[in-house]
Every structure is written in structure tokens, then in C-alpha cells.
Design an enzyme around this catalytic site. Structure first.
Site, PDB file in Angstrom:
ATOM      1  N   LYS A 180      12.326  58.967 -48.375  1.00 25.13           N
ATOM      2  CA  LYS A 180      11.127  59.072 -47.530  1.00 25.13           C
ATOM      3  C   LYS A 180       9.957  58.271 -48.090  1.00 25.13           C
ATOM      4  O   LYS A 180       9.160  57.709 -47.337  1.00 25.13           O
ATOM      5  CB  LYS A 180      10.724  60.536 -47.367  1.00 25.13           C
TER       6      LYS A 180
ATOM      7  N   LYS B 284      22.418  58.057 -38.509  1.00 23.02           N
ATOM      8  CA  LYS B 284      22.230  59.398 -37.960  1.00 23.02           C
ATOM      9  C   LYS B 284      21.174  59.363 -36.854  1.00 23.02           C
ATOM     10  O   LYS B 284      20.197  58.620 -36.945  1.00 23.02           O
ATOM     11  CB  LYS B 284      21.772  60.327 -39.094  1.00 23.02           C
TER      12      LYS B 284
ATOM     13  N   LYS C  62      14.567  61.204 -34.847  1.00 15.10           N
ATOM     14  CA  LYS C  62      13.376  61.073 -34.014  1.00 15.10           C
ATOM     15  C   LYS C  62      12.469  59.960 -34.514  1.00 15.10           C
ATOM     16  O   LYS C  62      11.530  59.566 -33.807  1.00 15.10           O
ATOM     17  CB  LYS C  62      12.630  62.395 -33.934  1.00 15.10           C
TER      18      LYS C  62
END
Length: 339
Positions: free
Chosen positions: A117, A201, A204
Site C-alpha cells: 500500500k 484481483k 475497487k
């Protein structure tokens, strides 16, 4: 739901960052609905985790309502279970600070999700993003939860939770005070990939809206996204081996199977030999039938935000009834004066 030493209590949550998609439903929320029968369940909208990356306040509030609406629309009963938003219970943050002082830097440095991240610009990441596994441990242990539904990407965080519980118990001579929560890994948990890239994957955060089915998509949007889903020119095979080097085809078969709650091999046997044009039409019918009622109920609930907030407020009160006595014990164990 009461008592501070449960034998079968689950804690789980989803971040309210908007746009819940098919992967969230098939990979997590649908499985939680089934767990209601066998466990005491605490389901949370983890808004405090969400702000480890900056969120627009208006969008965050709306997304919190959306996740709560999704839980209820999918079949989670807020009367039988506890459903609340994380920031409604300050015990999470209080316990997280104590865990910041228990966890070791080396443990957090090994967390692969932080590396993913934060990316290359780690120096610019928030400190919250670095220590949020400690908050995740607090989420679970504030209720002495014994089980946590996890996917592959959360196993490392659950191991850290167990390490923190063990170290706390040992450091303060509080044998077995915190349980070591066990993972609940759903059999054949659906792993849903992007409609545009079968190797990624479904997410969003993907810039393409056509990469995912959103839980509030209507029939036309579902049909359009599935028509545009990446495929290949060959018809569907009759055996699973025939999908080995065809990730997009495999993903669509997996979605078709998961929506009908059957295994991939059974699903493939039903559509073997079909061209993708015909298969996509059949998949669209299944997706609209399964997702349509959920999306409609979500929209109905989201149109009544006061009703959702009343449910979350009540859930927060019930959550604090469980966690507050546990926090009092923690304060006493650590040596804080009163509470």
C-alpha cells in the site's frame, strides 16, 4: 450476547472506501451471513482503518452507510448480531495504543500489505498505515474474539494479532487473558479476479469501472460490464485442465459457479462447448438474479441514512457493553490508576 470469555465469538469488518464489489460479496460478506448460525458475531464498518489513507469526509460518511446497508441487504441480522462502525467505540483506539507499546517494529516491518500500500514512497505514508495492524489486533481482542474469517491476504495480520496477545499475556503475567484467535477459512472461498485482467484481483481501486461488478449495479450495468469482460476466442472446454492457461475464462467460470454456490468443475460441465457470447448471456442472467435483489435493498436502505445510523448507534452501544469490562481489566493489568 454477553460475557468476556466466549468460546465462539467472531469479529470481522470491511473498510468503507466506497464501491463494494462482487469480490467483497462472494469472498467475504456472503460467508459471514452463513457464520451467523454457529457463532456470536460482531460485524464492523472499520472507518478508522479507512483514514490511514486520506478520505473525503462526505464520501466516508456515505461509504459507511453503504457498507452497513450491504451487510443488512446480504442477510446479516443486526438484531441477532452486533453491527456498528468502528469509531463508535473508543475502546478500539485505547487498546490500539497499548498494543503500539507491545508490538515490535520488526513485526510491523514484515507486514507485506504495508509495503504494497505504501509503494515506493514509504516515507510519505501515514504512521497510521504503518501501525494499523495493531489497531486490527485491538479490533479483535477488545472483544476477546476467538475466531476471525480471513482470506489469504489477512493471514499475516491474524498471526500478528496472536503474537501481540501472546506477548501481552507474557509481559504482564496475565496467562490466557487474551485468547489466541483462530482463522475461519471458508472452504472453496471464491477468489474473484478483475473482469479486465484475469491475473489481478477484483479491486475497487482499479481505474477501470469495467473491471468489477458493483453490488448496486443494475441489470443494464451488469450486462454491459460482462459483455465487455475480457475473454479469448476459444469455446469453453469440458475439463478444468482446459482453463489452465486461460485466466479470464477461468475467472468467468468461477464467478458463474460462485453465484450458484457450486464448484467450478460442476459449473464448467453445464457450459462446456459454449462460445463466450452465449456463456456471457447466461452468466448475466445468473448475476442479475442473484445480485439484483441485494442491490435494490441496499439502495432502499441507503435512501434512509437516519435508519442506518440508528442501527449503527445501537450496535455501538452493544459493542461497548462487551469491550468496556475487558478494557477495565486491561488498564488494571497494565498498571493504570482507575478507569
Amino acid at each position: 450476547m454477553s460475557g468476556s470469555n466466549p468460546t465462539n465469538r467472531i469479529f470481522s469488518g470491511v473498510q468503507p472506501t466506497g464501491g463494494l464489489h462482487l469480490g467483497n460479496y462472494l469472498g467475504a460478506i456472503r460467508n459471514w451471513v452463513r457464520l451467523q448460525k454457529d457463532y456470536e458475531c460482531i460485524f464492523c464498518v472499520v472507518d478508522m482503518h479507512a483514514i490511514t489513507v486520506w478520505q473525503d469526509p462526505v464520501a466516508l460518511r456515505k461509504a459507511t452507510h453503504e457498507v452497513a446497508a450491504a451487510y443488512i441487504a446480504c442477510g446479516i441480522d443486526p438484531e441477532e448480531n452486533i453491527l456498528f462502525h468502528q469509531s463508535a467505540n473508543p475502546n478500539h483506539a485505547e487498546l490500539a495504543w497499548i498494543f503500539n507499546c507491545v508490538a515490535r517494529m520488526g513485526w510491523l516491518n514484515r507486514m507485506t500489505q504495508f509495503k504494497d500500500k505504501a509503494g515506493k514512497n514509504r516515507e510519505n505514508a501515514s504512521t497510521g498505515l504503518f501501525v494499523y495492524p495493531n489497531l486490527m489486533a485491538a479490533d479483535i481482542l477488545a472483544y476477546k474474539a476467538t475466531h476471525v474469517p480471513v482470506g489469504e491476504d489477512q493471514k499475516q495480520h491474524l498471526e500478528l494479532t496472536r503474537d501481540i496477545a501472546t506477548k501481552f499475556n507474557n509481559d504482564f503475567g496475565a496467562e490466557d487473558f487474551f485468547p489466541l484467535p483462530e482463522p475461519v477459512i471458508q472452504k472453496e472461498a471464491a477468489r474473484i479476479m478483475s473482469l479486465r485482467d484475469g491475473a489481478k484481483k477484483m479491486s475497487k481501486s482499479d481505474p477501470s469501472e469495467y473491471s468489477r461488478l458493483i453490488m448496486t449495479d443494475g441489470p443494464d450495468e451488469i450486462a454491459q460490464k460482462l459483455r465487455k469482460a475480457k475473454t479469448d476466442p476459444e469455446p469453453l472446454p469440458s475439463e478444468m485442465d482446459g482453463l489452465e492457461d486461460r485466466p479470464e475464462a477461468r475467472n468467468l467460470v468461477s464467478i458463474y459457479a460462485a453465484l450458484q454456490d457450486i464448484d467450478d468443475a460442476t459449473a464448467l460441465s453445464r457450459v462446456a462447448g459454449k462460445q463466450f457470447k452465449d456463456f456471457k448471456e447466461e452468466l448475466t442472467d445468473v448475476a442479475v438474479t442473484k445480485l439484483g435483489p441485494i442491490g435494490d435493498e441496499m439502495k432502499r436502505l441507503m435512501a434512509a441514512p437516519d435508519h442506518i445510523e440508528a442501527i449503527l448507534h445501537k450496535g455501538g452501544e452493544r459493542a461497548r457493553e462487551i469491550s468496556e469490562p475487558i478494557l477495565r481489566d486491561v488498564y488494571d493489568i497494565v498498571g493504570f490508576v482507575g478507569r
